[in-house]
Design a protein around this motif. Structure first.
Motif, PDB file in Angstrom:
ATOM      1  N   THR A  67      -0.748   4.326  -0.493  1.00 11.42           N
ATOM      2  CA  THR A  67      -1.988   5.507  -0.600  1.00 11.42           C
ATOM      3  C   THR A  67      -1.545   7.018  -0.273  1.00 11.42           C
ATOM      4  N   ARG A  82      -2.307   0.855  -4.617  1.00 14.00           N
ATOM      5  CA  ARG A  82      -1.543  -0.120  -4.273  1.00 14.00           C
ATOM      6  C   ARG A  82      -0.465  -0.575  -5.194  1.00 14.00           C
ATOM      7  N   SER A  91      -9.035  -1.006  -3.336  1.00 14.99           N
ATOM      8  CA  SER A  91      -8.182  -0.483  -3.740  1.00 14.99           C
ATOM      9  C   SER A  91      -7.713  -0.588  -5.205  1.00 14.99           C
ATOM     10  N   GLU A 108       0.874  -1.244   0.089  1.00  9.93           N
ATOM     11  CA  GLU A 108       0.129   0.025  -0.021  1.00  9.93           C
ATOM     12  C   GLU A 108       0.820   1.440  -0.055  1.00  9.93           C
ATOM     13  N   ARG A 118      -7.763   4.097  -1.900  1.00  7.24           N
ATOM     14  CA  ARG A 118      -6.678   3.563  -1.552  1.00  7.24           C
ATOM     15  C   ARG A 118      -5.787   3.125  -2.698  1.00  7.24           C
TER      16      ARG A 118
END
Length: 349
Positions: free
Chosen positions: A248, A266, A302, A246, A264
């Protein structure tokens, strides 16, 4: 590998940009930078596209035939600002429909047949472009694991600092790291040569510094490598889903400006990828269909984006390569630094 289609080329900004540039070459009057903000201007552009005859493209056989229009599309791939006006215009449904005959010709042309092919291990080329302020650097063929581990620590630290120092509002005027590659890890990347061209990376490079000199090393593998091929968006999504990291906080502002997506983000955990794979290769078709797009991931919450990766480029994640000669080939581009990126020639000429 799946066959490239017009639908594939029209699904994302890079493929549409390529088709628009090809249409300009065919018409001689339709500029990729045409302004079409209003309905009248858009309708004029659509009529101009509809008047383009794509028939000659079906006969293009030279792999270099698409170098110039692809260079235009690759050069417009930026991940720290809103999309280029040309990319916005090319996404209009009416423009997309008008581009379809050109896209079909591009996908069918013999000159684009190699765009679906996997990494060619017989002709790996490492390219180091340079100028007076940026000296050339030979390939670093050992220590990939240590550099990837440091890269991962740096990414996590950067994301943690961004969570503290930057607002959560994606519209806020902040910028930082925007790559989804293991940039700054000093890993080796390769592309293949084409007839009369030392390497693909000479002509197709995102965020190019415009250097007009280059050294090219031929490399070979020391064992049969495990290569993850990204030939379509689904392959990139599978890679991120399997090895998620991740990012973000560090990338939300840049990637919001690029895609308009809030949520989000990734990227692949490249240190983890290296446990199972020696390299990841993005085919030209994979680049045209995947780059600059917000792609939902399997968790339903995500997304990811392919950013900072060049067409046909392979990132090598393990110590799997060796040089075949101690004397790299020297290439130069005689054009003005602000000119095109496709006039390269060996220094012996």
């Amino acid at each position: 590998m799946a066959v490239l289609t017009a639908d594939d080329l029209l699904i994302g900004p890079r493929g549409r940009g390529l088709c628009t540039a090809v249409a300009h070459r065919l018409s001689g009057e339709l500029w990729p930078g045409s302004r079409a903000n209003g309905t009248a201007e858009r309708d004029v552009l659509i009529r101009a596209l509809e008047a383009v005859d794509p028939t000659p493209v079906y006969a293009w056989r030279d792999p270099l035939a698409f170098v110039e229009p692809m260079d235009w599309s690759v050069s417009n791939a930026m991940y720290w600002q809103p999309p280029h006006e040309q990319d916005v215009v090319a996404a209009d449904p009416g423009v997309v429909a008008a581009l379809r005959p050109v896209a079909d010709a591009v996908a069918t042309a013999p000159a684009s047949a190699w765009w679906n092919t996997p990494v060619d291990l017989a002709v790996l080329r490492y390219t180091s472009r340079f100028d007076a302020g940026h000296p050339p650097s030979p390939p670093t063929l050992t220590g990939a694991r240590e550099r990837l581990d440091r890269w991962r620590v740096g990414v996590l630290e950067d994301d943690h600092a961004a969570a503290t120092d930057r607002p959560a509002d994606p519209v806020a005027p902040f910028s930082g790291c925007w790559w989804s590659t293991p940039a700054m890890a000093s890993l080796v990347t390769t592309t293949r040569p084409l007839p009369a061209l030392g390497s693909v990376e000479l002509v197709w490079e995102e965020d190019s510094l415009g250097q007009r000199s280059a050294l090219i090393w031929p490399l070979t593998t020391t064992r049969v490598p495990r290569v993850w091929e990204v030939d379509r968006p689904a392959a990139w999504v599978r890679l991120v889903d399997r090895y998620p990291l991740e990012v973000t906080n560090a990338r939300r502002h840049d990637w919001y400006r690029t895609t308009g997506r809030v949520g989000r983000w990734r990227i692949p955990d490249w240190s983890a990828v290296a446990d199972d794979w020696d390299a990841v290769h993005v085919t030209v078709a994979g680049y045209l269909t995947t780059a600059t797009r917000a792609l939902p991931l399997g968790d339903g919450d995500s997304a990811t984006i392919l950013a900072g990766w060049n067409p046909d480029q392979t990132w090598w994640l393990t110590d799997t390569l060796a040089t075949t000669t101690g004397h790299p080939a020297s290439w130069h581009n005689p054009c003005d630094p602000n000119g095109p990126d496709f006039a390269w020639r060996p220094d012996s000429q």
